[in-house]
Design an enzyme around this catalytic site. Structure first.
Site, PDB file in Angstrom:
ATOM      1  N   TYR A 128       0.853  -1.198   0.000  1.00 41.94           N
ATOM      2  CA  TYR A 128       0.000   0.000   0.000  1.00 41.94           C
ATOM      3  C   TYR A 128       0.880   1.235   0.000  1.00 41.94           C
ATOM      4  CZ  TYR A 128      -4.319  -2.469   1.261  1.00 41.94           C
ATOM      5  OH  TYR A 128      -5.427  -3.275   1.261  1.00 41.94           O
ATOM      6  N   TYR A 167      -0.367  -9.661   0.726  1.00 38.88           N
ATOM      7  CA  TYR A 167       0.613  -8.952   1.570  1.00 38.88           C
ATOM      8  C   TYR A 167       0.623  -9.517   2.988  1.00 38.88           C
ATOM      9  CZ  TYR A 167      -3.442  -6.056   3.080  1.00 38.88           C
ATOM     10  OH  TYR A 167      -4.649  -5.617   3.559  1.00 38.88           O
ATOM     11  N   ARG A 177      -2.466 -11.877   3.761  1.00 36.43           N
ATOM     12  CA  ARG A 177      -3.827 -11.650   3.256  1.00 36.43           C
ATOM     13  C   ARG A 177      -3.958 -12.128   1.817  1.00 36.43           C
ATOM     14  NH1 ARG A 177      -7.545  -8.387   4.382  1.00 36.43           N
ATOM     15  NH2 ARG A 177      -8.634 -10.313   3.975  1.00 36.43           N
ATOM     16  N   HIS A 180      -6.871  -8.688  -2.492  1.00 35.60           N
ATOM     17  CA  HIS A 180      -8.234  -8.161  -2.356  1.00 35.60           C
ATOM     18  C   HIS A 180      -8.276  -6.694  -2.728  1.00 35.60           C
ATOM     19  CE1 HIS A 180      -6.203  -7.422   1.500  1.00 35.60           C
ATOM     20  NE2 HIS A 180      -6.874  -6.299   1.502  1.00 35.60           N
ATOM     21  N   HIS A 182     -10.515  -3.307  -1.514  1.00 33.93           N
ATOM     22  CA  HIS A 182     -11.498  -2.763  -0.577  1.00 33.93           C
ATOM     23  C   HIS A 182     -12.524  -1.946  -1.352  1.00 33.93           C
ATOM     24  CE1 HIS A 182      -9.125  -3.684   3.111  1.00 33.93           C
ATOM     25  NE2 HIS A 182      -8.103  -3.579   2.274  1.00 33.93           N
TER      26      HIS A 182
HETATM   27 FE   LIG Z   1      -6.210  -4.556   2.527  1.00 34.24          FE
END
Ligand SMILES: [Fe+2]
Length: 260
Positions: A128, A167, A177, A180, A182
């Site tokens: 991110y 990640y 995770r 995905h 969001h």
């Molecule tokens: Fe996330």
């Protein structure tokens, strides 16, 4: 916007321990009934949910009062280019270019028109662009990872983006995770906002992920998984994924923050 975790001096649990907890809860029938169709807010394998889930009833707010300080939007503010996350910088972002599209529907299958849909996501390497994400994966200078659009007259939204990578996070040792995106559906005002996550089909991390597994009904959690759609795939350009969002009824999409 990364997933948060509580700090602790204790040694973190292993994936095997977390997986055993997930399996035990599934065996106890945690997925049965309507409660299993929305994320459990106090799901022990998702450690920080124990400390920060609501323990008291929700407060009612005056919708007119909250409008004085909550975020608002006007449809003239949304530029169609904001739905293309691959054109926000001078160069091309790295990764699998993908079109993600679907319909926003009410419980009777009717389109929900002209609604603000916002997305945020990691880049192709799973990073991110956010101060709290410091894990050693590459930042892509050509990818921010945020976009928005309005649904059209038939309830369709569509984004062009880069398929995010998985990640790591610190729920437990070696926690990762599944990839995905969001999603936020704004509604007419902030008090109606719904937030959820869309996943990609066939991800090997589904079984291991306590956030995905916090929706204990297996049929309900599969509603968060897009399907590959070759009719959405564009020649020489992008792969295509279809994901509908259903706001109510028996096929409702699980959302964060209002589950049992
Ligand atoms: Fe996330």
């Amino acid at each position: 916007m990364t997933d948060t975790v509580a700090s602790s001096d204790a040694a973190p649990p292993t994936q095997a321990e977390i997986t055993a907890e997930i399996s035990a809860l599934a065996r106890e029938g945690a997925g049965s009934g309507a409660a299993g169709q929305q994320p459990r807010l106090d799901y022990p394998p998702y450690r920080s949910s124990l400390l920060r889930h609501p323990t008291q009833g929700f407060h009612s707010v005056n919708p007119e009062g909250i409008d004085l300080w909550a975020p608002v939007f006007g449809d003239r503010d949304v530029d169609p280019l904001e739905a293309d996350l691959t054109v926000q910088h001078r160069g091309e972002p790295i990764g699998e270019r993908a079109v993600v599209t679907g319909r926003l529907l009410d419980g009777d299958g009717r389109p929900v028109r002209h609604q603000l849909v916002e997305i945020w996501q990691a880049n192709a390497s799973g990073r991110y662009l956010h101060q709290r994400d410091q894990h050693p994966a590459a930042i892509d200078p050509n990818f921010t990872g945020v976009g928005r659009c309005l649904t059209d007259a038939d309830g369709w939204y569509s984004f062009t983006t880069i398929k995010p990578g998985p990640y790591p996070w610190r729920n437990h040792r070696n926690a990762w995770r599944p990839a995905h995106i969001h999603f936020s559906i704004f509604g007419r005002e902030l008090t109606q906002r719904l937030v959820t996550q869309m996943y990609f089909p066939g991800d090997p991390l589904f079984e291991l992920d306590p956030i995905y597994q916090a929706i204990t009904d297996p049929v309900a959690r599969e509603r968060l998984v897009a399907r590959y759609d070759h009719d959405v795939t564009q020649p020489e350009w992008a792969t295509g994924y279809r994901w509908d969002i259903v706001l109510a009824g028996g096929h409702r999409t699980p959302t964060e923050g209002d589950g049992a």
